[in-house]
Design a protein around this motif. Structure first.
Motif, PDB file in Angstrom:
ATOM      1  N   ASN A 217     -27.542 -10.706 -15.042  1.00 27.46           N
ATOM      2  CA  ASN A 217     -26.540  -9.872 -15.704  1.00 27.46           C
ATOM      3  C   ASN A 217     -27.175  -8.548 -16.144  1.00 27.46           C
ATOM      4  N   ARG A 218     -26.354  -7.624 -16.593  1.00 31.81           N
ATOM      5  CA  ARG A 218     -26.913  -6.429 -17.222  1.00 31.81           C
ATOM      6  C   ARG A 218     -27.678  -6.828 -18.477  1.00 31.81           C
ATOM      7  N   ILE A 219     -27.039  -7.595 -19.335  1.00 29.70           N
ATOM      8  CA  ILE A 219     -27.678  -8.143 -20.536  1.00 29.70           C
ATOM      9  C   ILE A 219     -27.352  -9.636 -20.570  1.00 29.70           C
ATOM     10  N   GLY A 220     -28.327 -10.452 -20.880  1.00 32.06           N
ATOM     11  CA  GLY A 220     -28.073 -11.893 -20.940  1.00 32.06           C
ATOM     12  C   GLY A 220     -27.116 -12.245 -22.061  1.00 32.06           C
ATOM     13  N   VAL A 221     -27.516 -11.945 -23.317  1.00 24.23           N
ATOM     14  CA  VAL A 221     -26.684 -12.199 -24.500  1.00 24.23           C
ATOM     15  C   VAL A 221     -26.628 -10.923 -25.327  1.00 24.23           C
ATOM     16  N   THR A 222     -25.414 -10.479 -25.639  1.00 21.65           N
ATOM     17  CA  THR A 222     -25.223  -9.371 -26.583  1.00 21.65           C
ATOM     18  C   THR A 222     -24.543  -9.906 -27.837  1.00 21.65           C
ATOM     19  N   VAL A 223     -25.174  -9.641 -28.987  1.00 21.63           N
ATOM     20  CA  VAL A 223     -24.575  -9.935 -30.288  1.00 21.63           C
ATOM     21  C   VAL A 223     -24.342  -8.581 -30.954  1.00 21.63           C
ATOM     22  N   ARG A 224     -23.094  -8.196 -31.097  1.00 21.43           N
ATOM     23  CA  ARG A 224     -22.760  -6.845 -31.546  1.00 21.43           C
ATOM     24  C   ARG A 224     -21.915  -6.860 -32.819  1.00 21.43           C
ATOM     25  N   ARG A 225     -22.425  -6.211 -33.850  1.00 21.03           N
ATOM     26  CA  ARG A 225     -21.702  -6.077 -35.116  1.00 21.03           C
ATOM     27  C   ARG A 225     -21.279  -7.436 -35.677  1.00 21.03           C
ATOM     28  N   LEU A 226     -22.214  -8.369 -35.684  1.00 23.28           N
ATOM     29  CA  LEU A 226     -21.952  -9.708 -36.224  1.00 23.28           C
ATOM     30  C   LEU A 226     -23.085 -10.123 -37.156  1.00 23.28           C
ATOM     31  N   ARG A 227     -22.796 -11.120 -37.985  1.00 19.28           N
ATOM     32  CA  ARG A 227     -23.783 -11.684 -38.901  1.00 19.28           C
ATOM     33  C   ARG A 227     -23.678 -13.201 -38.870  1.00 19.28           C
ATOM     34  N   ASN A 228     -24.811 -13.839 -39.157  1.00 16.90           N
ATOM     35  CA  ASN A 228     -24.852 -15.280 -39.377  1.00 16.90           C
ATOM     36  C   ASN A 228     -24.538 -16.074 -38.119  1.00 16.90           C
ATOM     37  N   LEU A 229     -25.443 -16.055 -37.154  1.00 27.36           N
ATOM     38  CA  LEU A 229     -25.338 -16.912 -35.981  1.00 27.36           C
ATOM     39  C   LEU A 229     -26.725 -17.183 -35.419  1.00 27.36           C
ATOM     40  N   THR A 230     -26.792 -18.126 -34.484  1.00 26.84           N
ATOM     41  CA  THR A 230     -28.068 -18.571 -33.925  1.00 26.84           C
ATOM     42  C   THR A 230     -28.015 -18.514 -32.411  1.00 26.84           C
ATOM     43  N   VAL A 231     -29.080 -17.962 -31.811  1.00 24.58           N
ATOM     44  CA  VAL A 231     -29.271 -17.936 -30.361  1.00 24.58           C
ATOM     45  C   VAL A 231     -30.533 -18.738 -30.084  1.00 24.58           C
ATOM     46  N   ALA A 232     -30.409 -19.946 -29.541  1.00 26.52           N
ATOM     47  CA  ALA A 232     -31.548 -20.859 -29.490  1.00 26.52           C
ATOM     48  C   ALA A 232     -31.609 -21.638 -28.187  1.00 26.52           C
ATOM     49  N   GLY A 233     -32.822 -21.821 -27.677  1.00 30.40           N
ATOM     50  CA  GLY A 233     -33.059 -22.729 -26.558  1.00 30.40           C
ATOM     51  C   GLY A 233     -32.441 -22.293 -25.249  1.00 30.40           C
ATOM     52  N   ASN A 234     -32.211 -20.994 -25.080  1.00 34.27           N
ATOM     53  CA  ASN A 234     -31.623 -20.496 -23.843  1.00 34.27           C
ATOM     54  C   ASN A 234     -32.719 -20.068 -22.869  1.00 34.27           C
ATOM     55  N   ARG A 235     -32.369 -20.030 -21.588  1.00 35.76           N
ATOM     56  CA  ARG A 235     -33.270 -19.528 -20.559  1.00 35.76           C
ATOM     57  C   ARG A 235     -32.657 -18.264 -19.975  1.00 35.76           C
ATOM     58  N   LEU A 236     -33.419 -17.167 -20.037  1.00 35.47           N
ATOM     59  CA  LEU A 236     -32.913 -15.868 -19.600  1.00 35.47           C
ATOM     60  C   LEU A 236     -33.905 -15.249 -18.626  1.00 35.47           C
ATOM     61  N   THR A 237     -33.434 -14.960 -17.422  1.00 37.94           N
ATOM     62  CA  THR A 237     -34.302 -14.378 -16.415  1.00 37.94           C
ATOM     63  C   THR A 237     -33.488 -13.524 -15.447  1.00 37.94           C
ATOM     64  N   GLY A 238     -34.112 -12.484 -14.914  1.00 35.14           N
ATOM     65  CA  GLY A 238     -33.473 -11.666 -13.896  1.00 35.14           C
ATOM     66  C   GLY A 238     -32.400 -10.739 -14.397  1.00 35.14           C
ATOM     67  N   ASN A 239     -32.225 -10.615 -15.705  1.00 32.78           N
ATOM     68  CA  ASN A 239     -31.300  -9.645 -16.267  1.00 32.78           C
ATOM     69  C   ASN A 239     -32.017  -8.299 -16.411  1.00 32.78           C
ATOM     70  N   THR A 258     -30.567 -15.544 -36.068  1.00 34.08           N
ATOM     71  CA  THR A 258     -31.807 -16.233 -35.704  1.00 34.08           C
ATOM     72  C   THR A 258     -31.879 -16.346 -34.193  1.00 34.08           C
ATOM     73  N   VAL A 259     -32.974 -15.852 -33.621  1.00 35.65           N
ATOM     74  CA  VAL A 259     -33.223 -15.958 -32.180  1.00 35.65           C
ATOM     75  C   VAL A 259     -34.503 -16.772 -32.030  1.00 35.65           C
ATOM     76  N   ARG A 260     -34.365 -18.018 -31.590  1.00 41.14           N
ATOM     77  CA  ARG A 260     -35.543 -18.898 -31.582  1.00 41.14           C
ATOM     78  C   ARG A 260     -35.578 -19.799 -30.344  1.00 41.14           C
ATOM     79  N   ASP A 261     -36.795 -20.160 -29.972  1.00 43.19           N
ATOM     80  CA  ASP A 261     -37.027 -21.184 -28.949  1.00 43.19           C
ATOM     81  C   ASP A 261     -36.399 -20.843 -27.605  1.00 43.19           C
ATOM     82  N   ASN A 262     -36.262 -19.563 -27.301  1.00 41.24           N
ATOM     83  CA  ASN A 262     -35.735 -19.148 -26.008  1.00 41.24           C
ATOM     84  C   ASN A 262     -36.879 -18.865 -25.038  1.00 41.24           C
ATOM     85  N   ARG A 263     -36.600 -19.037 -23.760  1.00 43.40           N
ATOM     86  CA  ARG A 263     -37.562 -18.694 -22.714  1.00 43.40           C
ATOM     87  C   ARG A 263     -37.029 -17.464 -21.984  1.00 43.40           C
TER      88      ARG A 263
END
Length: 367
Positions: A217-239, A258-263
């Motif tokens: 993708n252009r961007i794997g995950v976009t979090v825009r103008r937000l608060r209080n969420l978790t991005v965890a344990g994802n695999r992101l490649t080739g973006n 929180t962005v944790r435990d991602n590859r």
């Protein structure tokens, strides 16, 4: 009450007959099976809260609006595929439900989306689940939600949609788990308060993005103008870029993510400059105009580029000049990222880099 000594079964029957001891009737939930060529929208319109609309294996055509709370729209795995109606590039019509009423414009299809879960500011669509299907080829978004509280999207494959794979606005308490978003025009997963007007960040109430595969993708995950969420344990490649946490000049700022435990590896696709962003390539995690985020225990390798946003973890003053503050970048493993594993070009206060395993940083001394 007189005890039953001689005929206990008869006694039980008598008690039930009077209503004593009887369990309340369970709510009946219906499964509506839709085969390829049949109308998904008709089944969704017929379903009640708690029902399941089950899409059989095969290719289904057309877009679908979900406005019933508690509904589950589920396929039978990746082999259940939803694609646009042939020749429907703009407004189309929803199938006639048999009531004799004129067909209504399908706003989901008209907007170029595949599956829409759309409520209003006063009446959100709560507790909807989208699961176990592929959605591909739509001009804008594979799965789009607006004013959807408690939305679950799981085991959905969103491939080659024009803008976003899976996207939400004005929504809270979502769960996005075990999805694959690949080769979409912008973000594989896009979570925002709104994209149509300037607003401060909103609290998601603990939205979770975990165990997803985000590729090409252009961007794997976009979090825009937000608060209080978790991005965890994802695999992101080739973006072009893996994870963006984006704020701007509005208050409150984006943050408490929180962005944790991602590859995060080899996100080296090149994406040209747009009206909002410089060209992208080789960006692992980017924080821009955001505060109080925790970036921890991620593995970030071989993200290489020459964009101002390139690098393993990048803290960047936003393009409208808003600084990032009090972000903690701790205990990450970074290798082979260029121009550096850690990049901090933001003059904001309180950003800390501790316990990271890395070799290079800009400025020096962050590793």
């Amino acid at each position: 009450m007189e005890k039953c000594h001689i005929a206990p079964l008869a006694c039980i029957a008598a008690l039930l007959g009077t209503g004593l001891g009887a369990a309340p009737p369970a709510a009946a939930h219906t499964v509506h099976l839709v085969k390829p060529g049949e109308s998904i929208q008709k089944a969704v319109n017929t379903a009640r809260p708690g029902d399941t609309v089950l899409l059989a294996h095969g290719t289904h055509h057309g877009s679908v609006n979900v406005t019933t709370p508690g509904l589950t729209l589920r396929g039978m795995g990746r082999g259940t595929v939803l694609v646009p109606e042939a020749g429907a590039s703009t407004a189309t019509t929803a199938p006639n439900t048999g009531s004799g009423a004129p067909k209504a414009t399908n706003s989901c299809a008209a907007a170029g989306n595949g599956i829409c879960v759309v409520g209003t500011k006063d009446h959100s669509v709560d507790g909807v689940t989208i699961a176990s299907l592929t959605v591909t080829g739509f001009a804008k978004t594979g799965v789009y939600a607006d004013e959807a509280d408690g939305l679950t999207v799981r085991r959905v494959t969103a491939v080659k949609n024009g803008v976003w794979g899976i996207a939400t606005e004005h929504s809270a308490r979502g769960v996005f788990r075990n999805n694959t978003a690949r080769d979409n025009g912008d973000a594989g997963l896009f979570l925002a308060n709104t994209v149509k007007e300037e607003q401060g960040a909103t609290d998601t109430g603990g939205t979770v993005v975990e165990h997803n595969r985000l590729e090409g993708n252009r961007i794997g995950v976009t979090v825009r103008r937000l608060r209080n969420l978790t991005v965890a344990g994802n695999r992101l490649t080739g973006n072009c870029a893996a994870v963006f946490v984006v704020g701007d000049e509005n208050k409150p700022k984006a943050g408490f993510v929180t962005v944790r435990d991602n590859r995060i590896e080899r996100n080296n696709k090149f994406c040209p400059k747009t009206a909002r962003l410089d060209a992208l390539q080789g960006s692992g995690i980017v924080l821009t105009g955001a505060e109080d985020n925790l970036i921890t225990h991620n593995v970030i390798r071989d993200n290489v580029g020459s964009s101002p946003l390139s690098g393993g973890i990048v803290v960047f003053k936003s393009f409208v000049g808003t600084t990032s503050e009090r972000n903690r970048i701790n205990d990450n493993l970074l290798q082979g990222n260029s121009p550096a594993d850690l990049v901090n070009t933001d003059p904001g206060s309180g950003n800390t880099f501790q316990g990271n395993s890395c070799r290079s940083s800009q400025p020096a001394g962050l590793c």
